[in-house]
Design an enzyme around this catalytic site. Structure first.
Site, short mmCIF file in Angstrom:
data_model
loop_
_atom_site.label_atom_id
_atom_site.label_comp_id
_atom_site.label_asym_id
_atom_site.label_seq_id
_atom_site.Cartn_x
_atom_site.Cartn_y
_atom_site.Cartn_z
N LYS A 184 0.85 -1.19 0.00
CA LYS A 184 0.00 0.00 0.00
C LYS A 184 0.88 1.24 0.00
CE LYS A 184 -4.68 0.61 1.70
NZ LYS A 184 -5.41 0.08 0.55
N GLU A 220 -6.93 -6.13 -10.54
CA GLU A 220 -7.88 -5.49 -9.62
C GLU A 220 -8.22 -4.12 -10.15
OE1 GLU A 220 -6.45 -4.15 -5.77
OE2 GLU A 220 -4.39 -4.56 -6.32
C1 PLP Z 1 -6.45 -0.83 0.18
C2 PLP Z 1 -6.61 -1.50 -1.14
C3 PLP Z 1 -7.54 -2.53 -1.36
C4 PLP Z 1 -8.54 -2.95 -0.32
O1 PLP Z 1 -7.95 -3.50 0.83
P1 PLP Z 1 -8.77 -3.63 2.19
O2 PLP Z 1 -7.77 -4.15 3.15
O3 PLP Z 1 -9.88 -4.59 1.94
O4 PLP Z 1 -9.29 -2.28 2.50
C5 PLP Z 1 -7.56 -3.14 -2.59
N1 PLP Z 1 -6.74 -2.76 -3.60
C6 PLP Z 1 -5.85 -1.76 -3.43
C7 PLP Z 1 -4.98 -1.38 -4.57
C8 PLP Z 1 -5.75 -1.11 -2.21
O5 PLP Z 1 -4.86 -0.13 -2.06
#
Ligand code: PLP
Length: 341
Positions: A184, A220
């Site tokens: 992240k 995604e």
């Molecule tokens: C934060 C995020 C998610 C979702 O993650 P959660 O832990 O379910 O909130 C999905 N894809 C990306 C690219 C993210 O940054």
């Protein structure tokens, strides 16, 4: 605890400053004890690592009021672990996982008046983040860092029911093989902005990114993982090293298998098979699941049988069960609910 006088149902998803935030500094090779502060501003060198070379990562989770009036956070230990992984990949010092969870608890406790009441649909969003704060001009990691946690109340994600969205297959790539898609990092979002602004201008709600190497497999969206449901009710989610491991998605897969008794698969998903699925949803902390009704692949439409009016039946069951667990209406698996006491 008196709540703030806020119109919870209509606050939307924007920054609302709350009373306290947690700050800890990393200097001379170690983290200080950290403390809560009233100061919502950050003052750093004009040459700070984060400003020059984007050395920063973050997390996101929510605090909820349960049906019986407790304030809880959903699986913060997994956010702590994920932030450790992000920090390591970005050559940043790890903020210890136990201290991470304590910092979340302290910050929520200091802002209890902003935790929306049960039934309002609103929640208290929690944003932990870390950045290189000392000056860096040659390309290298900073020597000093700051870890912070702030909270902000956010309104119900779906106002008047969860309407399915329309997404497009993007011509941009989100993450390279062996890149940073699995962590992240702020940089993943900076470079996604052009793609999402473009998609919005074209009338789409989100981008579906395919794998950068072959453009044949589903990855995604910019900020949420995919789940699909097959016509015989198997819940499928794409597997790839460049997908961010969503805690919501991992929890939903567990719920599908252990609460709903469904077959689950985490495997490579080819874009060619998407047209054969019965349901599609995007999962992340913000919405839990956002149903997808339609995917536009360069003018060719894939319309899911669940349609554009409501969530598909399995998606709905997954959504209701996970939100039921989060709000304390359904018994949670061991360790999923962290109570703020
Ligand atoms: C934060 C995020 C998610 C979702 O993650 P959660 O832990 O379910 O909130 C999905 N894809 C990306 C690219 C993210 O940054």
């Amino acid at each position: 605890m008196d709540k703030k006088n806020i119109d919870w149902a209509n606050i939307g998803f924007g920054y609302v400053q709350t009373d306290k935030r947690f700050v800890s500094n990393f200097k001379d090779g170690k983290w200080d004890d950290g403390q809560l502060t009233d100061d919502a501003t950050v003052v750093i060198s004009e040459c700070a690592g984060v400003l020059q070379y984007a050395q920063t990562c973050f997390e996101g989770m929510k605090a909820y009021t349960t049906e019986d009036g407790r304030v809880v956070v959903f699986r913060p230990d997994l956010n702590a672990k994920r932030m450790e992984d992000s920090a390591k990949r970005l050559e940043m010092p790890v903020f210890p996982q136990d201290r991470f969870v304590k910092a979340i608890e302290e910050t929520v406790k200091a802002n209890l008046a902003y935790v929306p009441p049960y039934g309002s649909g609103a929640t208290l969003y929690i944003r932990p983040y870390m950045f290189g704060s000392s000056s860096v001009i040659g390309v290298k990691p900073a020597e000093e860092y700051q870890f912070r946690v702030f909270t902000t109340p956010v309104g119900p994600y779906f106002k008047g029911g969860a309407k399915p969205i329309t997404i497009k297959v993007s011509d941009f790539d989100r993450a390279a093989p062996h890149g940073t898609g699995h962590i992240k990092a702020g940089l993943n979002y900076a470079m996604s902005l052009h793609a999402i602004v473009t998609a919005h201008a074209e009338g789409f709600d989100e981008n579906m990114y395919l794998d950068a190497a072959t453009r044949t497999k589903v990855e995604e969206t910019g900020g949420a993982n995919f789940i699909f449901v097959t016509k015989d009710n198997t819940v499928v989610t794409p597997k790839s090293n460049s997908i961010l491991p969503s805690i919501t998605r991992r929890s939903l897969m567990y719920v599908a298998e252990h609460y709903l008794g469904l077959k689950v698969e985490e495997r490579e998903v080819y874009f060619d098979e998407v047209k054969d699925f019965a349901e599609c949803g995007l999962c992340g902390t913000a919405a839990v699941i956002s149903p997808v009704g339609k995917i536009n692949d360069h003018g060719k439409e894939i319309c899911f049988p669940s349609g554009m009016e409501e969530m598909g039946p399995i998606t709905k069951k997954l959504y209701d069960t996970l939100t039921g667990i989060q709000m304390g209406r359904i018994e949670a698996p061991e360790g999923w609910i962290y109570e703020i006491k």
